[in-house]
Design a protein around this motif. Structure first.
Motif, PDB file in Angstrom:
ATOM      1  N   ASP A 121       0.828  -1.195   0.000  1.00  0.00           N
ATOM      2  CA  ASP A 121       0.000   0.000   0.000  1.00  0.00           C
ATOM      3  C   ASP A 121       0.876   1.265   0.000  1.00  0.00           C
ATOM      4  O   ASP A 121       1.683   1.462   0.906  1.00  0.00           O
ATOM      5  N   GLY A 123       0.041   4.082   0.690  1.00  0.00           N
ATOM      6  CA  GLY A 123      -0.321   4.880   1.865  1.00  0.00           C
ATOM      7  C   GLY A 123       0.621   4.637   3.034  1.00  0.00           C
ATOM      8  O   GLY A 123       0.907   5.547   3.811  1.00  0.00           O
ATOM      9  N   LEU A 124       1.110   3.417   3.156  1.00  0.00           N
ATOM     10  CA  LEU A 124       2.037   3.106   4.252  1.00  0.00           C
ATOM     11  C   LEU A 124       3.342   3.862   4.065  1.00  0.00           C
ATOM     12  O   LEU A 124       3.945   4.337   5.025  1.00  0.00           O
ATOM     13  N   GLU A 126       3.648   6.750   2.597  1.00  0.00           N
ATOM     14  CA  GLU A 126       3.369   8.138   2.985  1.00  0.00           C
ATOM     15  C   GLU A 126       3.377   8.298   4.498  1.00  0.00           C
ATOM     16  O   GLU A 126       3.945   9.248   5.033  1.00  0.00           O
ATOM     17  N   ALA A 127       2.722   7.336   5.184  1.00  0.00           N
ATOM     18  CA  ALA A 127       2.674   7.406   6.647  1.00  0.00           C
ATOM     19  C   ALA A 127       4.097   7.378   7.214  1.00  0.00           C
ATOM     20  O   ALA A 127       4.439   8.169   8.089  1.00  0.00           O
ATOM     21  N   ALA A 128       4.928   6.481   6.700  1.00  0.00           N
ATOM     22  CA  ALA A 128       6.303   6.370   7.198  1.00  0.00           C
ATOM     23  C   ALA A 128       7.074   7.662   6.928  1.00  0.00           C
ATOM     24  O   ALA A 128       7.873   8.106   7.748  1.00  0.00           O
ATOM     25  N   GLN A 129       6.813   8.284   5.770  1.00  0.00           N
ATOM     26  CA  GLN A 129       7.482   9.555   5.453  1.00  0.00           C
ATOM     27  C   GLN A 129       7.120  10.627   6.473  1.00  0.00           C
ATOM     28  O   GLN A 129       7.993  11.328   6.983  1.00  0.00           O
ATOM     29  N   THR A 130       5.819  10.757   6.769  1.00  0.00           N
ATOM     30  CA  THR A 130       5.417  11.800   7.721  1.00  0.00           C
ATOM     31  C   THR A 130       5.970  11.503   9.113  1.00  0.00           C
ATOM     32  O   THR A 130       6.142  12.408   9.908  1.00  0.00           O
ATOM     33  N   LEU A 131       6.257  10.226   9.395  1.00  0.00           N
ATOM     34  CA  LEU A 131       6.790   9.865  10.709  1.00  0.00           C
ATOM     35  C   LEU A 131       8.311   9.989  10.757  1.00  0.00           C
ATOM     36  O   LEU A 131       8.932   9.610  11.743  1.00  0.00           O
ATOM     37  N   GLY A 132       8.904  10.488   9.679  1.00  0.00           N
ATOM     38  CA  GLY A 132      10.327  10.818   9.729  1.00  0.00           C
ATOM     39  C   GLY A 132      11.264   9.795   9.114  1.00  0.00           C
ATOM     40  O   GLY A 132      12.475   9.880   9.307  1.00  0.00           O
ATOM     41  N   ALA A 133      10.743   8.819   8.386  1.00  0.00           N
ATOM     42  CA  ALA A 133      11.605   7.783   7.817  1.00  0.00           C
ATOM     43  C   ALA A 133      12.064   8.170   6.414  1.00  0.00           C
ATOM     44  O   ALA A 133      11.253   8.501   5.557  1.00  0.00           O
ATOM     45  N   ARG A 138      13.015   3.403   5.223  1.00  0.00           N
ATOM     46  CA  ARG A 138      11.739   2.771   4.841  1.00  0.00           C
ATOM     47  C   ARG A 138      11.976   1.420   4.192  1.00  0.00           C
ATOM     48  O   ARG A 138      11.205   0.485   4.373  1.00  0.00           O
ATOM     49  N   SER A 141      12.670  -0.866   7.216  1.00  0.00           N
ATOM     50  CA  SER A 141      11.635  -0.974   8.244  1.00  0.00           C
ATOM     51  C   SER A 141      10.288  -1.358   7.657  1.00  0.00           C
ATOM     52  O   SER A 141       9.413  -1.832   8.358  1.00  0.00           O
ATOM     53  N   LEU A 142      10.111  -1.143   6.357  1.00  0.00           N
ATOM     54  CA  LEU A 142       8.780  -1.307   5.777  1.00  0.00           C
ATOM     55  C   LEU A 142       8.770  -2.273   4.588  1.00  0.00           C
ATOM     56  O   LEU A 142       8.151  -3.332   4.649  1.00  0.00           O
ATOM     57  N   LEU A 146       7.726  -6.318   4.674  1.00  0.00           N
ATOM     58  CA  LEU A 146       6.421  -6.575   4.057  1.00  0.00           C
ATOM     59  C   LEU A 146       6.552  -7.438   2.805  1.00  0.00           C
ATOM     60  O   LEU A 146       5.572  -8.030   2.348  1.00  0.00           O
TER      61      LEU A 146
ATOM     62  N   LEU B  49       3.236  15.527   1.167  1.00  0.00           N
ATOM     63  CA  LEU B  49       3.021  14.337   0.342  1.00  0.00           C
ATOM     64  C   LEU B  49       2.573  14.716  -1.061  1.00  0.00           C
ATOM     65  O   LEU B  49       2.429  13.871  -1.932  1.00  0.00           O
ATOM     66  N   ARG B  76       9.541  13.949   5.586  1.00  0.00           N
ATOM     67  CA  ARG B  76      10.157  13.381   6.788  1.00  0.00           C
ATOM     68  C   ARG B  76      10.866  14.421   7.640  1.00  0.00           C
ATOM     69  O   ARG B  76      11.167  14.196   8.799  1.00  0.00           O
ATOM     70  N   PHE B  84      -4.345   9.574   9.356  1.00  0.00           N
ATOM     71  CA  PHE B  84      -5.055   9.320   8.111  1.00  0.00           C
ATOM     72  C   PHE B  84      -6.407   8.672   8.392  1.00  0.00           C
ATOM     73  O   PHE B  84      -6.567   7.947   9.372  1.00  0.00           O
ATOM     74  N   ARG B  88      -3.588   3.653   8.338  1.00  0.00           N
ATOM     75  CA  ARG B  88      -2.271   3.324   7.783  1.00  0.00           C
ATOM     76  C   ARG B  88      -1.288   2.821   8.833  1.00  0.00           C
ATOM     77  O   ARG B  88      -0.119   3.225   8.858  1.00  0.00           O
ATOM     78  N   PHE B  90       1.228   0.100  10.384  1.00  0.00           N
ATOM     79  CA  PHE B  90       2.122  -0.855   9.722  1.00  0.00           C
ATOM     80  C   PHE B  90       1.698  -2.265  10.106  1.00  0.00           C
ATOM     81  O   PHE B  90       1.770  -2.634  11.279  1.00  0.00           O
ATOM     82  N   TYR B 101       7.291   4.062  16.176  1.00  0.00           N
ATOM     83  CA  TYR B 101       7.948   4.248  14.877  1.00  0.00           C
ATOM     84  C   TYR B 101       8.391   5.700  14.685  1.00  0.00           C
ATOM     85  O   TYR B 101       9.552   5.979  14.360  1.00  0.00           O
ATOM     86  N   ARG B 105      12.310   8.118  15.499  1.00  0.00           N
ATOM     87  CA  ARG B 105      12.881   8.983  14.474  1.00  0.00           C
ATOM     88  C   ARG B 105      12.703  10.467  14.795  1.00  0.00           C
ATOM     89  O   ARG B 105      13.056  11.318  13.994  1.00  0.00           O
TER      90      ARG B 105
END
Lengths: 231, 361
Positions: A121, A123-124, A126-133, A138, A141-142, A146, B49, B76, B84, B88, B90, B101, B105
């Motif tokens: 997905d 979307g995952l 994007e979520a990881a990006q906003t969380l600083g990865a 990524r 970790s992702l 997966l 994004l 990031r 969201f 979303r 993990f 997570y 970071r």
């Protein structure tokens, strides 16, 4: 095992497993990178790369064996270079069998990993990006965890295909007992030998057992991997 | 602590051209509008994004995006938390790993005490070892909230966090959101097309309509504006602030004080003297020229007609009571029959009041 199989047959089994294991493990990092490039990147020559990766699927294995022989033979420039500078010899060696198997089964791994990367997905990400990865973060970790079901499926399919490899091996590294005579080559040799039918039957049964075992293992591993990735 | 947003983007026939500010005082701003108004595009642009054709985004004086100067900070590095709609989470990590997570970071990394506080605030303790797949929709939303909080964001964007939940799950998660709004200091932009959620959580409202900001101001003012809601396929409904006067334990009721008048509502679980937010939907308000006698409705309040807006068969009537506003939706025929016009004194018969939302003061 010793009671059922002769020493030579046991040797063929052990060699087959070793060749297949080395081939799939050596393939894995390259297969993952190739799958990543095909699944996630857009670049010039992507179609060409895709074609080259899939070439072994449509190329006659004997032709591939011949190509390997002319490039890795000790008198060929590449083969001579490897032998003189690194002491690596592929011809008439089990490592050559592993190399041929690795090239032939590479597309199986790439396809399976690519599918599991493409089904992830966005979307995952994007979520990881906003969380600083970042990108590499990524990846580990992702995307890599997966892709576990695809990696395992690819490994098992490629392993099974390696066990059946014949044409490229016999062309490239010949049929040397204890060195390059894997199960398919041993079956072929047994059929050529007078009164060898019983040995051929035993080796063929062994192949069936290996195939069934592989299928069961694949099923269990796939289920475990799916549970791990939360699907 | 304030975020300035100015965006222009063109996508086919859709044009976004919106500028607003959020996160100063008051802290919680609702970005409100129907589907397709451009809400998610704005959220995507603030989070990094999505790259708009042109625009500028500043947070606390730092520029995140400025197309003129060619500045685009990758998501990031923005430290903007996003919750969201589809959570979303993990799928291969348990709840604990999901929560941490962003924390791992984050710089500066919130203290261990903060982790405990967020886990307690959202009631996540019993879920920590579980995988997202085994969680209910409401539980997943709570984990997504916790994950965004623990990255120590400079601002929190909530993109319709309740839209995919059924009514029961919404009721389960709303109290957590209210606590979050009360107990944290983070500026929030709450995207929603539900007036009910907005009324309970936000202090300010930016109304988006077809890619443009149609209204921007304090919640109490915006919700009573006729031009924003009539005809926008939205039911107008005033959001007001009332004070708890006393409880009638015998009948299970509470008396609220609103603009000098008394409103009777079902028992509110809060002590007398507290302020509560109430919402009165426009079609729950009837109008009468004289004080009606012998009706079952408890709540009859004198008011003055402030404005009228007709739309099709309906007429929306804005009523003024001291400094507060109510909206009533009646038929145009009733309006003509009663000869309603601005300045006229009427009685508002209120059939239903929704009490809920943040404690005020």
């Amino acid at each position: 095992m010793e009671g059922v199989l002769s020493a030579a047959e046991f040797q063929a089994l052990a060699l087959s497993l070793r060749v297949a294991l080395v081939a799939v493990l050596a393939d894995l990092p390259f297969a993952f990178l190739a799958a990543l490039a095909l699944a996630r990147c857009n670049f010039r020559g992507k179609t060409l790369l895709d074609g080259v990766i899939h070439l072994p699927l449509v190329l006659p294995p004997v032709a591939l064996g011949y190509l390997l022989l002319v490039s890795f033979g000790t008198r060929a420039p590449l083969g001579a270079f490897l032998l003189q500078n690194l002491g690596i010899r592929f011809v008439f060696s089990w490592t050559g069998a592993a190399l041929a198997s690795a090239i032939l089964t590479f597309p199986f791994q790439v396809r399976a990993i690519r599918l599991s990367l493409e089904s992830q997905d966005a979307g995952l990400t994007e979520a990881a990006q906003t969380l600083g990865a970042g990108t590499l973060d990524r990846l580990f970790s992702l995307h890599l965890p997966l892709a576990a079901p695809g990696i395992i499926a690819g490994l098992i399919t490629a392993f099974a295909a390696c066990l059946g490899e014949f044409g490229a091996i016999i062309t490239f590294v010949s049929n040397i007992p204890g060195e390059t005579r894997t199960i398919p080559l041993a079956i072929y040799t047994a059929i050529q030998t007078p009164n060898g039918e019983a040995a051929a039957a035993r080796l063929a049964s062994l192949s069936i057992l290996l195939a069934l075992g592989g299928l069961v293992l694949a099923d269990v591993a796939a289920r475990r991997a799916r549970a791990f990735t939360g699907r | 602590m304030s975020t300035l947003v100015s965006l222009q983007h063109r996508l086919g026939a859709f044009r976004l051209d919106a500028a607003f500010e959020f996160g100063g005082a008051p802290r919680v701003t609702a970005l409100f509008g129907p589907s397709g108004a451009g809400k998610s595009t704005i959220i995507g642009a603030i989070a990094g994004l999505f790259r708009p054709d042109s625009g500028r985004i500043d947070i606390d004086g730092e520029t995140l995006l400025d197309t003129e100067r060619g500045i685009f900070k990758p998501p990031r590095t923005r430290r903007i938390g996003v919750v969201f709609q589809d959570t979303r989470l993990f799928p291969h990590m348990n709840v604990r790993a999901n929560l941490l997570y962003g924390w791992h970071r984050a710089a500066p990394r919130p203290s261990g005490k903060t982790i405990d506080r967020v886990i307690a605030l959202l009631g996540l303790n019993p879920l920590l070892e579980r995988k997202p797949r085994t969680l209910s929709g409401g539980e997943r939303s709570r984990v997504a909230l916790g994950r965004a909080l623990l990255m120590s964001p400079r601002a929190l964007l909530l993109d319709e966090p309740l839209a995919s939940l059924d009514a029961a799950r919404k009721a389960e998660i709303l109290p957590y959101l209210e606590r979050l709004v009360r107990e944290t200091e983070i500026p929030m932009l709450y995207v929603s097309h539900s007036l009910d959620e907005v009324a309970r959580l936000a202090d300010r409202m930016v109304v988006l309509h077809e890619g443009r900001v149609a209204g921007d101001g304090p919640l109490f003012e915006i919700t009573a504006r006729l031009d924003l809601f009539s005809g926008a396929h939205l039911l107008p409904g005033a959001v007001l602030e009332a004070k708890i006067a006393c409880h009638d334990e015998l009948h299970g009721l509470t008396e609220l004080l609103l603009a000098g008048e008394t409103l009777v509502v079902p028992r509110v679980n809060r002590a007398a003297g507290n302020k509560v937010r109430i919402r009165i939907d426009a079609d729950d308000v009837m109008l009468a020229l004289q004080r009606p006698e012998g009706v079952s409705a408890n709540n009859i309040i004198p008011a003055t007609v402030a404005a009228i807006r007709e739309d099709g068969a309906n007429a929306d009537v804005q009523l003024r009571l001291e400094d507060a506003h109510l909206v009533a939706r009646i038929t145009r025929r009733s309006r003509e029959r009663l000869a309603l016009r601005p300045g006229l004194s009427v009685f508002a018969v209120i059939k239903s009041v929704t009490v809920g939302g943040r404690e005020q003061g």
